[in-house]
Design a protein around this motif. Structure first.
Motif, PDB file in Angstrom:
ATOM      1  N   ALA A 129      12.149  -6.540  -1.991  1.00 37.42           N
ATOM      2  CA  ALA A 129      12.766  -6.017  -0.766  1.00 37.42           C
ATOM      3  C   ALA A 129      14.280  -6.161  -0.803  1.00 37.42           C
ATOM      4  CB  ALA A 129      12.195  -6.735   0.456  1.00 37.42           C
ATOM      5  N   ARG A 130      14.766  -7.276  -1.359  1.00 38.20           N
ATOM      6  CA  ARG A 130      16.210  -7.545  -1.379  1.00 38.20           C
ATOM      7  C   ARG A 130      16.857  -7.159  -2.705  1.00 38.20           C
ATOM      8  NH1 ARG A 130      17.124 -12.589  -1.480  1.00 38.20           N
ATOM      9  NH2 ARG A 130      15.028 -13.492  -1.509  1.00 38.20           N
TER      10      ARG A 130
ATOM     11  N   ARG B  96       9.952   2.511  -0.580  1.00 42.56           N
ATOM     12  CA  ARG B  96      10.104   1.055  -0.541  1.00 42.56           C
ATOM     13  C   ARG B  96       9.378   0.460   0.666  1.00 42.56           C
ATOM     14  NH1 ARG B  96      14.665  -0.855   0.623  1.00 42.56           N
ATOM     15  NH2 ARG B  96      14.496  -2.808  -0.476  1.00 42.56           N
ATOM     16  N   GLU B  97       9.519   1.101   1.802  1.00 40.41           N
ATOM     17  CA  GLU B  97       8.896   0.576   3.018  1.00 40.41           C
ATOM     18  C   GLU B  97       7.377   0.629   2.928  1.00 40.41           C
ATOM     19  OE1 GLU B  97      10.536   2.744   6.270  1.00 40.41           O
ATOM     20  OE2 GLU B  97      12.508   1.769   6.145  1.00 40.41           O
ATOM     21  N   ARG B  98       6.861   1.668   2.314  1.00 38.26           N
ATOM     22  CA  ARG B  98       5.402   1.766   2.182  1.00 38.26           C
ATOM     23  C   ARG B  98       4.853   0.722   1.214  1.00 38.26           C
ATOM     24  NH1 ARG B  98       4.988   7.962   0.914  1.00 38.26           N
ATOM     25  NH2 ARG B  98       2.752   7.586   0.646  1.00 38.26           N
TER      26      ARG B  98
ATOM     27  N   GLY C   8       7.385 -14.579  -2.470  1.00 34.99           N
ATOM     28  CA  GLY C   8       8.668 -14.563  -3.170  1.00 34.99           C
ATOM     29  C   GLY C   8       8.877 -13.284  -3.951  1.00 34.99           C
ATOM     30  N   ALA C   9       7.794 -12.771  -4.570  1.00 36.75           N
ATOM     31  CA  ALA C   9       7.900 -11.540  -5.349  1.00 36.75           C
ATOM     32  C   ALA C   9       8.230 -10.357  -4.447  1.00 36.75           C
ATOM     33  CB  ALA C   9       6.598 -11.290  -6.097  1.00 36.75           C
TER      34      ALA C   9
ATOM     35  N   ALA D 103       1.569 -11.560  -9.290  1.00 39.49           N
ATOM     36  CA  ALA D 103       2.819 -11.846  -8.572  1.00 39.49           C
ATOM     37  C   ALA D 103       3.979 -11.949  -9.559  1.00 39.49           C
ATOM     38  CB  ALA D 103       2.676 -13.136  -7.763  1.00 39.49           C
ATOM     39  N   ARG D 104       3.725 -12.594 -10.681  1.00 38.51           N
ATOM     40  CA  ARG D 104       4.769 -12.662 -11.712  1.00 38.51           C
ATOM     41  C   ARG D 104       5.132 -11.252 -12.191  1.00 38.51           C
ATOM     42  NH1 ARG D 104       5.752 -16.145 -17.220  1.00 38.51           N
ATOM     43  NH2 ARG D 104       7.132 -14.642 -18.169  1.00 38.51           N
ATOM     44  N   ASN D 105       4.110 -10.405 -12.375  1.00 36.24           N
ATOM     45  CA  ASN D 105       4.379  -9.031 -12.790  1.00 36.24           C
ATOM     46  C   ASN D 105       5.326  -8.333 -11.817  1.00 36.24           C
ATOM     47  OD1 ASN D 105       2.618  -9.403 -14.920  1.00 36.24           O
ATOM     48  ND2 ASN D 105       0.957  -8.206 -14.022  1.00 36.24           N
ATOM     49  N   ILE D 106       5.075  -8.515 -10.531  1.00 40.73           N
ATOM     50  CA  ILE D 106       5.925  -7.879  -9.513  1.00 40.73           C
ATOM     51  C   ILE D 106       7.364  -8.366  -9.655  1.00 40.73           C
ATOM     52  CG2 ILE D 106       6.369  -7.695  -7.028  1.00 40.73           C
ATOM     53  CD1 ILE D 106       3.292  -7.832  -6.648  1.00 40.73           C
ATOM     54  N   GLY D 107       7.518  -9.660  -9.898  1.00 38.64           N
ATOM     55  CA  GLY D 107       8.854 -10.196 -10.122  1.00 38.64           C
ATOM     56  C   GLY D 107       9.513  -9.581 -11.344  1.00 38.64           C
ATOM     57  N   GLU D 108       8.753  -9.425 -12.421  1.00 35.88           N
ATOM     58  CA  GLU D 108       9.303  -8.828 -13.641  1.00 35.88           C
ATOM     59  C   GLU D 108       9.686  -7.369 -13.424  1.00 35.88           C
ATOM     60  OE1 GLU D 108       6.941 -11.559 -16.947  1.00 35.88           O
ATOM     61  OE2 GLU D 108       6.137  -9.603 -16.380  1.00 35.88           O
TER      62      GLU D 108
END
Length: 241
Positions: A150-151, A23-25, A144-145, A209-214
């Motif tokens: 991260a959260r 996750r950190e990487r 935002g993504a 960016a949307r992909n990352i959110g999905e």
């Protein structure tokens, strides 16, 4: 109800540390990509583009991280054979680094166009203003993504997904504006086309960016929301609360 606290929690402390390192990487890779995008938007808006060699060097860092993280994922799966939420997290990381690498490539395209447009702002000031606004919009989406990932926050990821249609409309408006410039004077064609390539790259960054959110929504809910209508995505996120 999805227990997000179960994501990344394991009996094996070593396994937990490996997951956290992944996750950190990813977030480190995201930070480099964010800076690339920020600098690209600034170059397009100001006409002061730094040496492309610097951009290529940063892009190589992104590529190296993608390969390194991919290798770690393959090794982790082979050794640990993760299941359930752990496997979803690993698959999410695998998908996100692909989108981050492509965002880096698109940012590099914006840079290239910015170096060719250093003398065009006076003639097309309004188009450049709109392009800068589009750039700031997709920067916000990327931030935002990454925050959502991260959260492990599907609500934050959903907000990013909602912005994609707005970015598409902004992109279409800039294209129409540039078409007007080309029709007014054939001497504007080269500059207008270069700017259209730049804003096309920005629009693609919004898609990634949307992909990352999905991917984050999938990680938390277990539901693959790619190609799913936004109303249905909202239902899935609401049901996961």
């Amino acid at each position: 109800m999805i227990d997000k606290s179960s994501l990344g929690k394991h009996i094996s402390k070593e396994f937990n540390e490996e997951i956290e390192d992944l996750r950190e990487r990813v977030l480190s890779m995201g930070g480099i990509v964010e800076q690339l995008l920020s600098d690209a938007v600034e170059a397009l808006a100001s006409g002061r583009a730094p040496d492309l060699k610097e951009v290529k060097a940063e892009d190589r860092k992104v590529n190296t991280l993608e390969v390194s993280i991919d290798e770690s994922i393959a090794e982790l799966i082979a050794r640990r054979q993760p299941t359930a939420s752990d496997l979803r997290l690993v698959l999410t990381v695998s998908r996100i680094i692909v989108d981050l690498e492509r965002i880096g490539d698109e940012a590099k395209k914006v840079y290239k166009m910015a170096t060719r447009l250093t003398d065009a702002r006076g003639r097309h000031a309004d188009a450049f203003t709109e392009a800068e606004n589009l750039g700031l919009h997709v920067q916000k989406m990327l931030r935002g993504a990454l925050d959502g990932f991260a959260r492990m926050d599907p609500e934050a990821a959903l907000r990013v997904a909602r912005e994609d249609d707005k970015v598409d409309r902004e992109h279409e408006e800039i294209i129409r504006l540039n078409m007007t410039y080309m029709l007014e004077d054939a001497r504007n064609i080269k500059r207008a086309v270069d700017l259209m390539w730049a804003v096309r790259a920005l629009e693609r960054i919004g898609d990634h960016a949307r992909n990352i959110g999905e991917h984050t929504i999938y990680m938390v809910t277990g539901q693959d929301v790619r190609y799913v209508d936004i109303a249905r995505v909202e239902e899935i996120v609401r049901d996961a609360q």
